[in-house]
Design a protein around this motif. Sequence first.
Motif, PDB file in Angstrom:
ATOM      1  N   THR A   1       0.863  -1.175   0.000  1.00  0.00           N
ATOM      2  CA  THR A   1       0.000   0.000   0.000  1.00  0.00           C
ATOM      3  C   THR A   1       0.900   1.225   0.000  1.00  0.00           C
ATOM      4  N   THR A   2       0.306   2.408  -0.078  1.00  0.00           N
ATOM      5  CA  THR A   2       1.113   3.623  -0.168  1.00  0.00           C
ATOM      6  C   THR A   2       1.883   3.912   1.110  1.00  0.00           C
ATOM      7  N   ASP A   3       1.327   3.589   2.272  1.00  0.00           N
ATOM      8  CA  ASP A   3       1.969   3.939   3.539  1.00  0.00           C
ATOM      9  C   ASP A   3       2.882   2.854   4.092  1.00  0.00           C
ATOM     10  N   LYS A   4       2.505   1.600   3.929  1.00  0.00           N
ATOM     11  CA  LYS A   4       3.255   0.538   4.570  1.00  0.00           C
ATOM     12  C   LYS A   4       3.097  -0.762   3.810  1.00  0.00           C
ATOM     13  N   ILE A   5       3.918  -1.717   4.163  1.00  0.00           N
ATOM     14  CA  ILE A   5       3.824  -3.041   3.565  1.00  0.00           C
ATOM     15  C   ILE A   5       2.968  -3.906   4.476  1.00  0.00           C
ATOM     16  N   ILE A   6       1.974  -4.545   3.913  1.00  0.00           N
ATOM     17  CA  ILE A   6       1.109  -5.433   4.682  1.00  0.00           C
ATOM     18  C   ILE A   6       1.436  -6.856   4.258  1.00  0.00           C
ATOM     19  N   MET A   7       1.926  -7.631   5.198  1.00  0.00           N
ATOM     20  CA  MET A   7       2.275  -9.013   4.897  1.00  0.00           C
ATOM     21  C   MET A   7       1.008  -9.856   4.832  1.00  0.00           C
ATOM     22  N   LYS A   8       0.847 -10.591   3.750  1.00  0.00           N
ATOM     23  CA  LYS A   8      -0.310 -11.473   3.605  1.00  0.00           C
ATOM     24  C   LYS A   8       0.169 -12.880   3.285  1.00  0.00           C
ATOM     25  N   THR A   9       1.157 -13.327   4.003  1.00  0.00           N
ATOM     26  CA  THR A   9       1.633 -14.682   3.793  1.00  0.00           C
ATOM     27  C   THR A   9       0.753 -15.649   4.548  1.00  0.00           C
ATOM     28  N   THR A  10       0.856 -16.894   4.192  1.00  0.00           N
ATOM     29  CA  THR A  10       0.102 -17.910   4.917  1.00  0.00           C
ATOM     30  C   THR A  10       0.515 -17.927   6.373  1.00  0.00           C
ATOM     31  N   PHE A  11       1.829 -17.782   6.636  1.00  0.00           N
ATOM     32  CA  PHE A  11       2.283 -17.754   8.028  1.00  0.00           C
ATOM     33  C   PHE A  11       1.735 -16.546   8.763  1.00  0.00           C
ATOM     34  N   GLY A  12       1.644 -15.421   8.087  1.00  0.00           N
ATOM     35  CA  GLY A  12       1.071 -14.227   8.704  1.00  0.00           C
ATOM     36  C   GLY A  12      -0.386 -14.430   9.064  1.00  0.00           C
ATOM     37  N   ILE A  13      -1.130 -15.076   8.172  1.00  0.00           N
ATOM     38  CA  ILE A  13      -2.540 -15.346   8.439  1.00  0.00           C
ATOM     39  C   ILE A  13      -2.669 -16.361   9.565  1.00  0.00           C
ATOM     40  N   MET A  14      -1.799 -17.384   9.562  1.00  0.00           N
ATOM     41  CA  MET A  14      -1.805 -18.354  10.657  1.00  0.00           C
ATOM     42  C   MET A  14      -1.596 -17.643  11.986  1.00  0.00           C
ATOM     43  N   ASN A  15      -0.655 -16.724  12.001  1.00  0.00           N
ATOM     44  CA  ASN A  15      -0.342 -15.968  13.211  1.00  0.00           C
ATOM     45  C   ASN A  15      -1.558 -15.166  13.671  1.00  0.00           C
ATOM     46  N   ARG A  16      -2.241 -14.517  12.730  1.00  0.00           N
ATOM     47  CA  ARG A  16      -3.419 -13.722  13.073  1.00  0.00           C
ATOM     48  C   ARG A  16      -4.557 -14.599  13.587  1.00  0.00           C
ATOM     49  N   ILE A  17      -4.730 -15.776  12.996  1.00  0.00           N
ATOM     50  CA  ILE A  17      -5.767 -16.700  13.463  1.00  0.00           C
ATOM     51  C   ILE A  17      -5.461 -17.150  14.885  1.00  0.00           C
TER      52      ILE A  17
ATOM     53  N   ILE B   1      -7.706 -16.614  18.271  1.00  0.00           N
ATOM     54  CA  ILE B   1      -8.109 -17.681  19.198  1.00  0.00           C
ATOM     55  C   ILE B   1      -7.600 -17.371  20.603  1.00  0.00           C
ATOM     56  N   ASP B   2      -6.367 -16.893  20.680  1.00  0.00           N
ATOM     57  CA  ASP B   2      -5.777 -16.545  21.977  1.00  0.00           C
ATOM     58  C   ASP B   2      -6.578 -15.449  22.673  1.00  0.00           C
ATOM     59  N   SER B   3      -7.120 -14.523  21.892  1.00  0.00           N
ATOM     60  CA  SER B   3      -7.891 -13.417  22.487  1.00  0.00           C
ATOM     61  C   SER B   3      -9.167 -13.914  23.170  1.00  0.00           C
ATOM     62  N   GLN B   4      -9.569 -15.137  22.880  1.00  0.00           N
ATOM     63  CA  GLN B   4     -10.787 -15.708  23.452  1.00  0.00           C
ATOM     64  C   GLN B   4     -10.534 -16.528  24.720  1.00  0.00           C
ATOM     65  N   MET B   5      -9.281 -16.627  25.139  1.00  0.00           N
ATOM     66  CA  MET B   5      -8.919 -17.508  26.251  1.00  0.00           C
ATOM     67  C   MET B   5      -9.639 -17.154  27.559  1.00  0.00           C
ATOM     68  N   ASP B   6      -9.931 -15.894  27.794  1.00  0.00           N
ATOM     69  CA  ASP B   6     -10.562 -15.479  29.046  1.00  0.00           C
ATOM     70  C   ASP B   6     -12.089 -15.526  29.002  1.00  0.00           C
TER      71      ASP B   6
ATOM     72  N   GLU C   1       3.532 -21.619  21.547  1.00  0.00           N
ATOM     73  CA  GLU C   1       4.952 -21.471  21.202  1.00  0.00           C
ATOM     74  C   GLU C   1       5.104 -20.855  19.818  1.00  0.00           C
ATOM     75  N   PHE C   2       4.332 -21.347  18.843  1.00  0.00           N
ATOM     76  CA  PHE C   2       4.376 -20.801  17.480  1.00  0.00           C
ATOM     77  C   PHE C   2       4.036 -19.316  17.495  1.00  0.00           C
ATOM     78  N   LEU C   3       2.979 -18.968  18.208  1.00  0.00           N
ATOM     79  CA  LEU C   3       2.539 -17.579  18.298  1.00  0.00           C
ATOM     80  C   LEU C   3       3.618 -16.707  18.924  1.00  0.00           C
ATOM     81  N   ALA C   4       4.229 -17.169  20.003  1.00  0.00           N
ATOM     82  CA  ALA C   4       5.276 -16.406  20.683  1.00  0.00           C
ATOM     83  C   ALA C   4       6.484 -16.212  19.775  1.00  0.00           C
ATOM     84  N   GLN C   5       6.910 -17.267  19.101  1.00  0.00           N
ATOM     85  CA  GLN C   5       8.076 -17.171  18.219  1.00  0.00           C
ATOM     86  C   GLN C   5       7.829 -16.205  17.072  1.00  0.00           C
ATOM     87  N   ASN C   6       6.647 -16.268  16.476  1.00  0.00           N
ATOM     88  CA  ASN C   6       6.350 -15.396  15.354  1.00  0.00           C
ATOM     89  C   ASN C   6       6.108 -13.959  15.772  1.00  0.00           C
ATOM     90  N   THR C   7       5.634 -13.743  16.988  1.00  0.00           N
ATOM     91  CA  THR C   7       5.476 -12.387  17.497  1.00  0.00           C
ATOM     92  C   THR C   7       6.839 -11.742  17.690  1.00  0.00           C
TER      93      THR C   7
END
Length: 129
Positions: A9-25, A29-34, A105-111
């Motif tokens: 995009t004009t302002d920034k690069i938005i990563m849309k890789t499969t790994f990026g989407i996995m991370n967002r998913i 899910i993590d946001s629902q833990m509580d 662990e995957f989420l922590a490493q990718n963050t």
Amino acid sequence: MTVTFMTITTDKIIMKTTFGIMNRILKGIDSQMDSDFFDASVLTAEKYGITKNRFARILKMLSDARYIEGVEVIDEGEPDEFDETPYTRFKIIIGEVFLTFKGMEFLAQNTVTAQTFSMLKKIREIAPL
């Protein structure tokens, strides 16, 4: 097979890789833990701006890799070429979804990786080569 690596995009690069989407998913899910009840709206293809087939395949990968539990993806296979009825390749069954330890662990490493990338990008903006 088409793979989207990134959208610029004009302002920034938005990563849309499969790994990026996995991370967002996983973050969704993590946001629902509580919560007492899992909000299934965090698990829709539209939320991540991808096709339903790609979304189902990613959920299947996350489940098969044991990063998440409570999601079943059934692959109906390719349609019969003579069948004219509406066709959906994947059926997603959402139960009590949660992250496994491996998923955390995957989420922590990718963050950490994303934070490092962001920091290096900022340094490059300040002190270009």
